[in-house]
Motif scaffolding. Structure first.
Motif, short mmCIF file in Angstrom:
data_model
loop_
_atom_site.label_atom_id
_atom_site.label_comp_id
_atom_site.label_asym_id
_atom_site.label_seq_id
_atom_site.Cartn_x
_atom_site.Cartn_y
_atom_site.Cartn_z
N ALA A 176 0.81 -1.20 0.09
CA ALA A 176 0.08 -0.10 0.05
C ALA A 176 1.03 1.29 -0.17
CB ALA A 176 -0.86 -0.09 1.10
N PHE A 177 1.89 1.25 0.74
CA PHE A 177 2.76 2.31 0.81
C PHE A 177 3.43 2.72 -0.42
CE2 PHE A 177 7.09 4.09 1.86
CZ PHE A 177 6.62 5.35 2.51
N ALA A 178 3.98 1.53 -1.21
CA ALA A 178 4.50 1.89 -2.45
C ALA A 178 3.40 2.37 -3.53
CB ALA A 178 4.80 0.31 -3.09
N VAL A 179 2.13 1.94 -3.46
CA VAL A 179 1.29 2.49 -4.49
C VAL A 179 1.05 3.88 -4.20
CG1 VAL A 179 -1.23 2.46 -4.90
CG2 VAL A 179 -0.13 0.31 -4.71
N ALA A 180 1.24 4.09 -2.93
CA ALA A 180 0.85 5.70 -2.29
C ALA A 180 2.13 6.50 -2.86
CB ALA A 180 0.65 5.72 -0.93
N LEU A 181 3.46 5.88 -2.75
CA LEU A 181 4.50 6.53 -3.18
C LEU A 181 4.58 7.01 -4.64
CD1 LEU A 181 6.66 7.59 -1.02
CD2 LEU A 181 8.22 5.64 -1.92
N ALA A 182 4.00 5.77 -5.51
CA ALA A 182 3.89 5.76 -6.73
C ALA A 182 3.25 6.94 -7.41
CB ALA A 182 3.78 4.47 -7.51
N GLY A 183 1.93 6.88 -6.77
CA GLY A 183 0.61 7.95 -6.99
C GLY A 183 1.25 9.24 -6.61
N GLY A 184 1.95 9.40 -5.48
CA GLY A 184 2.47 10.89 -5.11
C GLY A 184 3.39 11.18 -5.84
N ALA A 185 4.36 10.38 -6.42
CA ALA A 185 5.45 10.81 -7.46
C ALA A 185 4.73 11.31 -8.53
CB ALA A 185 6.43 9.61 -7.36
N ALA A 186 3.69 10.41 -9.23
CA ALA A 186 3.24 10.85 -10.34
C ALA A 186 2.65 12.13 -10.42
CB ALA A 186 2.24 10.00 -10.84
N LEU A 187 2.00 12.77 -9.12
CA LEU A 187 1.38 13.96 -9.02
C LEU A 187 2.58 15.14 -9.06
CD1 LEU A 187 -1.52 13.40 -6.41
CD2 LEU A 187 -1.68 13.79 -8.81
N PHE A 188 3.78 14.67 -8.03
CA PHE A 188 4.70 15.60 -8.29
C PHE A 188 5.15 16.05 -9.48
CE2 PHE A 188 4.98 15.71 -3.58
CZ PHE A 188 5.43 16.97 -3.19
N TYR A 189 5.53 14.91 -10.14
CA TYR A 189 5.83 15.07 -11.66
C TYR A 189 5.00 15.97 -12.34
CZ TYR A 189 7.21 13.74 -16.29
OH TYR A 189 7.51 13.71 -17.61
N ALA A 190 3.64 15.76 -12.12
CA ALA A 190 2.68 16.72 -13.01
C ALA A 190 2.57 18.31 -12.37
CB ALA A 190 1.39 16.03 -13.04
N ILE A 191 3.30 18.27 -11.39
CA ILE A 191 3.03 19.82 -10.94
C ILE A 191 3.77 20.80 -11.86
CG2 ILE A 191 4.13 21.27 -9.15
CD1 ILE A 191 3.34 19.35 -6.81
N GLY A 192 4.77 20.49 -12.41
CA GLY A 192 5.71 21.35 -13.39
C GLY A 192 4.77 21.92 -14.52
N ASP A 193 3.85 20.92 -14.70
CA ASP A 193 3.02 21.50 -15.90
C ASP A 193 1.61 22.37 -15.32
OD1 ASP A 193 4.27 20.27 -17.79
OD2 ASP A 193 3.39 18.58 -17.86
N MET A 194 1.48 22.42 -14.06
CA MET A 194 0.29 23.06 -13.83
C MET A 194 0.54 24.59 -13.65
SD MET A 194 -1.13 21.24 -10.49
CE MET A 194 -2.10 22.72 -9.84
N PRO A 195 -0.22 25.49 -14.23
CA PRO A 195 -0.07 26.99 -13.93
C PRO A 195 -0.02 27.36 -12.49
CG PRO A 195 -2.29 26.43 -14.57
CD PRO A 195 -1.83 25.13 -14.41
N ALA A 196 0.82 28.67 -12.30
CA ALA A 196 0.82 28.95 -10.87
C ALA A 196 -0.62 29.20 -10.28
CB ALA A 196 1.59 30.21 -10.89
N PHE A 197 -0.44 29.16 -8.89
CA PHE A 197 -1.76 29.35 -8.10
C PHE A 197 -2.32 30.85 -8.32
CE2 PHE A 197 -3.84 30.71 -4.10
CZ PHE A 197 -5.07 30.04 -4.39
N GLY A 198 -3.61 30.87 -8.87
CA GLY A 198 -4.17 32.21 -9.20
C GLY A 198 -3.73 32.99 -10.51
N ASP A 199 -2.93 32.16 -11.21
CA ASP A 199 -2.35 32.83 -12.56
C ASP A 199 -3.44 33.36 -13.70
OD1 ASP A 199 -1.18 33.16 -14.82
OD2 ASP A 199 -0.31 31.39 -15.36
#
Lengths: 147, 193
Positions: B98-121
């Protein structure tokens, strides 16, 4: 002496405030954050707090299950009925402008929004309370020593 | 990070809330006593509500406080009273998977942060196209200061009607399955129906 004296006194003071705040959130929803969904949840929380402190049977006497059952359906009917009313008055479905002749101040829009939000409030309040009654009616009340 | 906090002290509030969310989350995973877990889930919701408020999402914040901290807590409490008071111990392998699944999901989200617009952009897609139209036209079309209410109840009134019907159907399902009278099992062991 009742072991929950403090809880009972405080909740008796808080429940009316919670319900009034819920209604404020509803009727002020045009101007500030909030609306029927949040208001329905808040009013239901008031009743659920009452059930938690005084027992589900007391709450069932205060808000009988049949009102909850009727309220859930009535809310949908009010919302859909506003649409039918705007139809009858010559507009499209849920076109609120036709509900009130005062177009300069958009009174029809204000009226329509408040009315459909009343429908939302009724349904959300009733459904949440129905789910609570369905669960809590089956669970034994929490014994005093577990508080 | 220190100079960011000095220039914007509200960041300190957000970091504190995030740290508290993490601590409560870890405590929920570690605990076996379900009564404590339910209470901590309520605390978790209340902390997220505070975090939403600090992000200026006021209506999401108090919905979370009422639904997450209030109603869900009560329903989970009722469910716990009907079932068990403490969780069964779980094997270490299931914990780590379960920890590995959570870690993989979290890592994918962190990877996606780069493509997100800044808060309130203001140039973010959410603020640029139809959102901008609503902000520009609501005053003239609806005459209501709260644009969220205008979109929800007037522009998208038909969608909201659908949502209310969905809530009604959910309540109807629960009422049909569980009943409303809360008939307690009869003592003579005859069952309920």
């Amino acid at each position: 002496m009742n072991p929950h004296m403090v809880l009972r006194v405080v909740s008796k003071l808080l429940i009316p405030i919670i319900i009034v705040f819920g209604l404020y959130v509803h009727f002020h929803g045009d101007y500030s954050p909030g609306g029927g969904f949040q208001a329905g949840v808040l009013v239901a929380v008031g009743v659920m707090l009452y059930a938690l402190i005084y027992g589900v049977e007391e709450a069932r006497r205060a808000v009988p299950p049949w009102t909850v059952r009727a309220g859930a359906a009535l809310g949908v009917l009010v919302f859909a009925g506003v649409g039918v009313a705007s139809w009858i008055l010559g507009g499209n479905y849920l076109e609120y402008e036709v509900l009130h002749p005062d177009t300069a101040y958009k009174a029809g829009q204000h009226l329509g929004i408040i009315l459909v939000e009343i429908g939302v409030l009724l349904t959300v309040f009733s459904v949440i309370l129905a789910i609570f009654y369905a669960f809590a009616g089956r669970a034994p009340d929490i014994p005093d020593e577990e508080w | 990070m220190i100079d960011m906090i000095v220039t914007d002290p509200t960041l300190l509030i957000e970091y504190t809330l995030m740290a508290m969310l993490l601590a409560v989350g870890v405590a929920i995973v570690r605990l076996r006593d379900l009564f404590a877990v339910v209470m901590l889930l309520g605390v978790y919701s209340l902390l997220s509500a505070a975090w939403f408020v600090s992000l200026d999402a006021l209506d999401v914040g108090f919905t979370e406080a009422a639904v997450g901290a209030g109603i869900s807590t009560l329903l989970l409490l009722a469910a716990m009273l009907l079932t068990a008071r403490s969780a069964e111990p779980v094997s270490a392998i299931r914990h780590w998977s379960a920890f590995a699944v959570a870690l993989a999901g979290g890592a994918a989200l962190f990877y996606a942060i780069g493509d997100m617009p800044a808060f309130g952009d203001p140039d973010a897609p959410a603020n640029a196209y139809v959102g901008l139209q609503y902000l520009e036209r609501t005053q003239a079309d609806i005459g209501v200061p709260n644009v969220v209410t205008a979109v929800l109840a007037s522009y998208r009134g038909f969608d909201t009607l659908g949502e209310v019907v969905v809530i009604f159907a959910a309540g109807l399902g629960v009422m049909l399955l569980l009943g409303m009278g809360g008939r307690k099992p009869r003592k003579d062991g005859e069952g309920e129906e």
